[in-house]
Scaffold this active site. Structure first.
Site, PDB file in Angstrom:
ATOM      1  N   ALA A 189     -10.782 -37.727  12.720  1.00 43.80           N
ATOM      2  CA  ALA A 189     -11.150 -36.492  13.421  1.00 43.80           C
ATOM      3  C   ALA A 189     -11.199 -36.713  14.924  1.00 43.80           C
ATOM      4  O   ALA A 189     -10.908 -35.800  15.702  1.00 43.80           O
ATOM      5  CB  ALA A 189     -12.500 -35.994  12.916  1.00 43.80           C
TER       6      ALA A 189
ATOM      7  N   GLU B 293      -6.797 -37.849  15.851  1.00 48.25           N
ATOM      8  CA  GLU B 293      -5.689 -37.046  15.333  1.00 48.25           C
ATOM      9  C   GLU B 293      -5.847 -35.578  15.714  1.00 48.25           C
ATOM     10  O   GLU B 293      -4.917 -34.926  16.179  1.00 48.25           O
ATOM     11  CB  GLU B 293      -5.592 -37.178  13.809  1.00 48.25           C
ATOM     12  CG  GLU B 293      -4.995 -38.485  13.327  1.00 48.25           C
ATOM     13  CD  GLU B 293      -3.499 -38.589  13.591  1.00 48.25           C
ATOM     14  OE1 GLU B 293      -2.878 -37.582  13.992  1.00 48.25           O
ATOM     15  OE2 GLU B 293      -2.941 -39.680  13.407  1.00 48.25           O
TER      16      GLU B 293
ATOM     17  N   CYS C 207     -17.994 -29.686  13.394  1.00 46.21           N
ATOM     18  CA  CYS C 207     -17.375 -30.892  13.942  1.00 46.21           C
ATOM     19  C   CYS C 207     -18.357 -31.753  14.745  1.00 46.21           C
ATOM     20  O   CYS C 207     -18.918 -31.298  15.742  1.00 46.21           O
ATOM     21  CB  CYS C 207     -16.192 -30.518  14.814  1.00 46.21           C
ATOM     22  SG  CYS C 207     -15.377 -31.931  15.580  1.00 46.21           S
TER      23      CYS C 207
END
Length: 361
Positions: A198, A201, A310
């Site tokens: 995470a 990429e 996130c």
């Protein structure tokens, strides 16, 4: 779906927010082999992406301090320096240049490597593994499985190294979690891999896509050159507008019968969602198909929602912001070296991304 049969597809903003916040939809149960999905193999259990609360909450707390606003602000100067170093090389080589290879890839790779304490000599090694790790159709199940196993073995090596020589990095944080939070060695390695994937990429794909969008709509780039104060809202609009990930890359399964969007989803059924559709929901966003660099408010779901929001959102925002700021400041006349519809794209991966982005100035 390409693998695992049928799934429910969510496209509405409110429905997706409800789904992402509902603990009755399990990420862990979506690691079962019969889960409907776009990838050859489901994610393995034992990392943050496949944990459910309260286990997920417990482990997330351990690693979250590495991505706190305070920590990210401490990293800002280093990110700025890495961007300038890469742009210096770009200038030295002269046009035309590939923005993907020159900036979008190396900057987030350097930053996540430094956060993990990954030696420079090993960075190409983990990049090769990670390219296969995120495949949908680009690689088959056997290749994906080999790369996952190789990455896990590499991370276990790093953890064993830190056991004898602890440092102030994320690997040492995971090592600490093995004793304080009872993580096994494979779980610590898989958690590290999830953050690593995470952390670079997604960032390199988002940065590449943002460069492409602004330069293929050259008037948008010109406006940011003229009005750099728009950059904060422009970042949020790019995060809203760009359809980054494949639909179904992070499925969940119902742990009981759940009504969602007026539909009854049965226990055990798989649910996937199209985030890009939610972020163009006309019930939430005025003129959603228009790219509005000054859009306010902008409650997009680019970083998700709920327990799996996130972890590295603050870092990703700073990386994207400083990469764009560097380009705007140093290359006000930047433009694509050829037609936008001739830009090559990487096929068969979870994240949508240009393979190359040739520019001139």
């Amino acid at each position: 779906m390409p693998f695992g049969g049928e799934a429910w597809l969510l496209t509405g903003y409110a429905e997706i927010k409800q789904f992402l916040a509902d603990p009755r939809f399990s990420s862990l149960e979506a690691t079962e082999p019969d889960t409907a999905r776009v990838t050859p193999l489901p994610l393995r259990p034992g990392n943050l992406l496949t944990m459910d609360p309260p286990e997920h909450s417990r482990i997330r707390r351990v690693v979250a301090k590495a991505f706190s606003m305070r920590r990210v602000e401490q990293l800002r100067d280093r990110i700025h320096d890495v961007v300038d170093e890469q742009l210096d090389l770009l200038v030295a080589r002269g046009p035309p240049a590939d923005l993907v290879a020159s900036l979008a890839v190396p900057m987030p790779v350097v930053m996540i490597s430094e956060l993990f304490g990954i030696p420079e000599t090993d960075r190409e090694r983990f990049r090769q593994y990670s390219d296969v790790f995120v495949a949908t159709t680009a690689h088959d199940a056997a290749e994906v499985d080999r790369s996952r196993t190789a990455l896990e073995e590499y991370f276990q090596e790093l953890l064993e190294q830190r056991r004898s020589c602890p440092t102030d990095d994320l690997v040492s944080t995971l090592l600490e979690a093995m004793s304080t939070e009872r993580l096994t060695l494979p779980e610590a390695a898989r958690t590290g891999i999830g953050i690593l994937m995470a952390g670079h990429e997604t960032s390199l794909s988002m940065i590449s896509n943002s460069f492409f969008l602004l330069l293929s709509h050259r008037e948008l780039y010109a406006r940011l050159v003229a009005e750099p104060s728009l950059l904060p809202t422009a970042i949020e609009e790019l995060l809203r507008y760009i359809p980054l990930r494949s639909t179904g890359s992070f499925p969940r399964r119902a742990t009981e019968d759940v009504e969602l969007g007026g539909v009854l989803i049965r226990k055990g059924e798989t649910v996937i969602f199209q985030r890009a559709s939610a972020d163009r929901d006309e019930r939430v966003f005025t003129c959603p198909e228009k790219i509005d660099l000054a859009r306010r408010p902008n409650p997009h779901l680019g970083f998700g929602h709920g327990a799996h929001y996130c972890l590295g959102a603050s870092l990703a925002r700073v990386e994207l912001s400083l990469a764009l700021e560097g380009l705007l400041r140093r290359f006000p006349d930047l433009r694509l070296a050829g037609p936008g519809d001739e830009v090559p794209w990487k096929p068969g991966l979870i994240a949508r991304c240009p393979a190359r982005l040739e520019v001139t100035w």
